[in-house]
Write an enzyme that holds these catalytic residues in place. Structure first.
Site, PDB file in Angstrom:
ATOM      1  N   GLY A 155       0.807  -1.215   0.000  1.00 33.42           N
ATOM      2  CA  GLY A 155       0.000   0.000   0.000  1.00 33.42           C
ATOM      3  C   GLY A 155       0.832   1.252   0.000  1.00 33.42           C
ATOM      4  O   GLY A 155       0.532   2.217   0.703  1.00 33.42           O
ATOM      5  N   ASN A 195       1.610   3.448  -2.507  1.00 36.77           N
ATOM      6  CA  ASN A 195       1.453   4.445  -3.568  1.00 36.77           C
ATOM      7  C   ASN A 195       0.966   5.789  -3.020  1.00 36.77           C
ATOM      8  O   ASN A 195       0.901   6.773  -3.750  1.00 36.77           O
ATOM      9  CB  ASN A 195       0.483   3.946  -4.644  1.00 36.77           C
ATOM     10  CG  ASN A 195      -0.915   3.723  -4.092  1.00 36.77           C
ATOM     11  OD1 ASN A 195      -1.100   2.837  -3.263  1.00 36.77           O
ATOM     12  ND2 ASN A 195      -1.881   4.520  -4.517  1.00 36.77           N
ATOM     13  N   THR A 196       0.638   5.828  -1.722  1.00 38.66           N
ATOM     14  CA  THR A 196       0.137   7.067  -1.134  1.00 38.66           C
ATOM     15  C   THR A 196       0.328   7.048   0.381  1.00 38.66           C
ATOM     16  O   THR A 196       0.641   6.012   0.971  1.00 38.66           O
ATOM     17  CB  THR A 196      -1.364   7.259  -1.467  1.00 38.66           C
ATOM     18  OG1 THR A 196      -1.788   8.556  -1.038  1.00 38.66           O
ATOM     19  CG2 THR A 196      -2.213   6.207  -0.772  1.00 38.66           C
ATOM     20  N   GLY A 197       0.128   8.207   1.014  1.00 41.84           N
ATOM     21  CA  GLY A 197       0.084   8.298   2.477  1.00 41.84           C
ATOM     22  C   GLY A 197       1.317   7.812   3.207  1.00 41.84           C
ATOM     23  O   GLY A 197       2.460   8.009   2.779  1.00 41.84           O
ATOM     24  N   ILE A 198       1.082   7.167   4.354  1.00 43.60           N
ATOM     25  CA  ILE A 198       2.160   6.676   5.211  1.00 43.60           C
ATOM     26  C   ILE A 198       3.043   5.678   4.473  1.00 43.60           C
ATOM     27  O   ILE A 198       4.267   5.687   4.604  1.00 43.60           O
ATOM     28  CB  ILE A 198       1.577   6.036   6.491  1.00 43.60           C
ATOM     29  CG1 ILE A 198       0.874   7.101   7.339  1.00 43.60           C
ATOM     30  CG2 ILE A 198       2.673   5.363   7.313  1.00 43.60           C
ATOM     31  CD1 ILE A 198       0.113   6.531   8.530  1.00 43.60           C
ATOM     32  N   GLY A 199       2.424   4.816   3.681  1.00 42.54           N
ATOM     33  CA  GLY A 199       3.189   3.808   2.951  1.00 42.54           C
ATOM     34  C   GLY A 199       4.181   4.415   1.986  1.00 42.54           C
ATOM     35  O   GLY A 199       5.332   3.966   1.881  1.00 42.54           O
ATOM     36  N   SER A 207      -2.956   0.465  15.155  1.00 44.36           N
ATOM     37  CA  SER A 207      -3.856   1.613  15.242  1.00 44.36           C
ATOM     38  C   SER A 207      -4.369   1.751  16.666  1.00 44.36           C
ATOM     39  O   SER A 207      -4.485   0.758  17.409  1.00 44.36           O
ATOM     40  CB  SER A 207      -5.034   1.424  14.285  1.00 44.36           C
ATOM     41  OG  SER A 207      -6.079   2.332  14.577  1.00 44.36           O
ATOM     42  N   TYR A 266     -12.496  -2.768  11.325  1.00 47.13           N
ATOM     43  CA  TYR A 266     -11.175  -2.164  11.137  1.00 47.13           C
ATOM     44  C   TYR A 266     -10.315  -2.375  12.387  1.00 47.13           C
ATOM     45  O   TYR A 266      -9.191  -2.871  12.309  1.00 47.13           O
ATOM     46  CB  TYR A 266     -11.295  -0.663  10.835  1.00 47.13           C
ATOM     47  CG  TYR A 266      -9.952   0.006  10.700  1.00 47.13           C
ATOM     48  CD1 TYR A 266      -9.207  -0.130   9.538  1.00 47.13           C
ATOM     49  CD2 TYR A 266      -9.419   0.768  11.745  1.00 47.13           C
ATOM     50  CE1 TYR A 266      -7.962   0.467   9.409  1.00 47.13           C
ATOM     51  CE2 TYR A 266      -8.179   1.371  11.625  1.00 47.13           C
ATOM     52  CZ  TYR A 266      -7.458   1.229  10.455  1.00 47.13           C
ATOM     53  OH  TYR A 266      -6.222   1.813  10.345  1.00 47.13           O
TER      54      TYR A 266
END
Length: 258
Positions: free
Chosen positions: A20, A22-26, A152, A176
């Site tokens: 994951g 391609n964006t954000g934290i990753g 989380s 989640y």
């Protein structure tokens, strides 16, 4: 907030996979690991988006970043990724199980995985469980391997009755947190089993809670909550520091949550 970002460890010669990413934290995690000298594989559902992300993550003309397709909601895709990775790379030093899907907050996508499991538990936990299992030969080949699971704060409120969130679409919004709690349980149990089966293994399993971060996970929330989160939360780069440190610092201890 004054939080200095970046990788403090020289990772030259290391091979890393970030799901994951391609964006954000990753994406920020992948960039920092690449900046530290690692060869980083962006394992993403959308190869097209990952290729655009690779241009940002690379510090060496894309030579230090690779892109491979991975859909954690499809067991066949996970198997295909692991098989292709094994052909291309003989070892894996860092596996960051970063990808996460929050099926609440207005999410309108599929409610189940390709194999019929709850989409959230199937993507966040079952997909990563399968991926980690299939990549164990490459992890065991490393002289200093890390398996990092993204945690989380929702785990504090999650149910450990995982059978409520597995086969078929979930009937609650608690999937989640439970998926993240399952990832924590996997971190501890995987370390226990590895140490029992391979006493001389060099794998450290750790979990990383990035804190309150304004990342892509907020995309399905309403505009008001997104605005408040953007003002108060950490940036993705700041949040990624927990993952980066768990994946690289020599001081990280086995089966720990950071």
């Amino acid at each position: 907030m004054g939080l200095k970002v970046g990788c403090k460890t020289n990772l030259t010669g290391k091979i890393a996979v970030v799901t994951g990413s391609n964006t954000g934290i990753g994406l920020q995690t992948a960039k920092m690991l690449a900046d530290g000298g690692a060869k980083v594989i962006l394992a993403c559902r959308s190869v097209e988006r990952a290729r655009d992300a690779a241009k940002y993550a690379s510090s060496n003309g894309a030579k230090d970043v690779d892109v491979m397709a991975l859909d954690l909601s499809d067991a066949a895709s996970v198997q295909d990724f692991a098989a292709k990775f094994a052909k291309k790379y003989k070892k894996l030093d860092i596996l960051v199980n970063n990808a996460g899907l929050n099926a609440g907050a207005g999410y309108r996508g599929s409610k189940v995985t390709k194999q019929g499991y709850d989409i959230c538990m199937g993507t966040n936990y079952l997909g990563h469980f399968m991926l980690t299992s299939l990549l164990l030969p490459q992890l065991l080949a490393s002289e200093d391997a890390r398996v990092v699971a993204l945690s989380s704060v929702t785990t504090w409120f999650a149910s450990n009755k995982y059978h409520f969130y597995t086969k078929g679409a979930s009937k609650t919004k608690g999937n989640y947190g439970s998926s993240k709690l399952a990832c924590l349980a996997m971190t501890v149990e995987l370390q226990r089993r590895l140490d029992a089966a391979y006493p001389d293994n060099k794998i450290i399993c750790a979990a990383a809670d990035p804190g309150f971060v304004y990342s892509d996970i907020w995309r399905d929330y309403n505009a008001v909550l997104r605005t408040v989160a953007k003002i108060l939360a950490l940036t993705p780069a700041q949040g990624a520091m927990t993952s980066v440190n768990a994946a690289s610092l020599p001081s990280i201890k086995k089966a720990s949550l950071y």
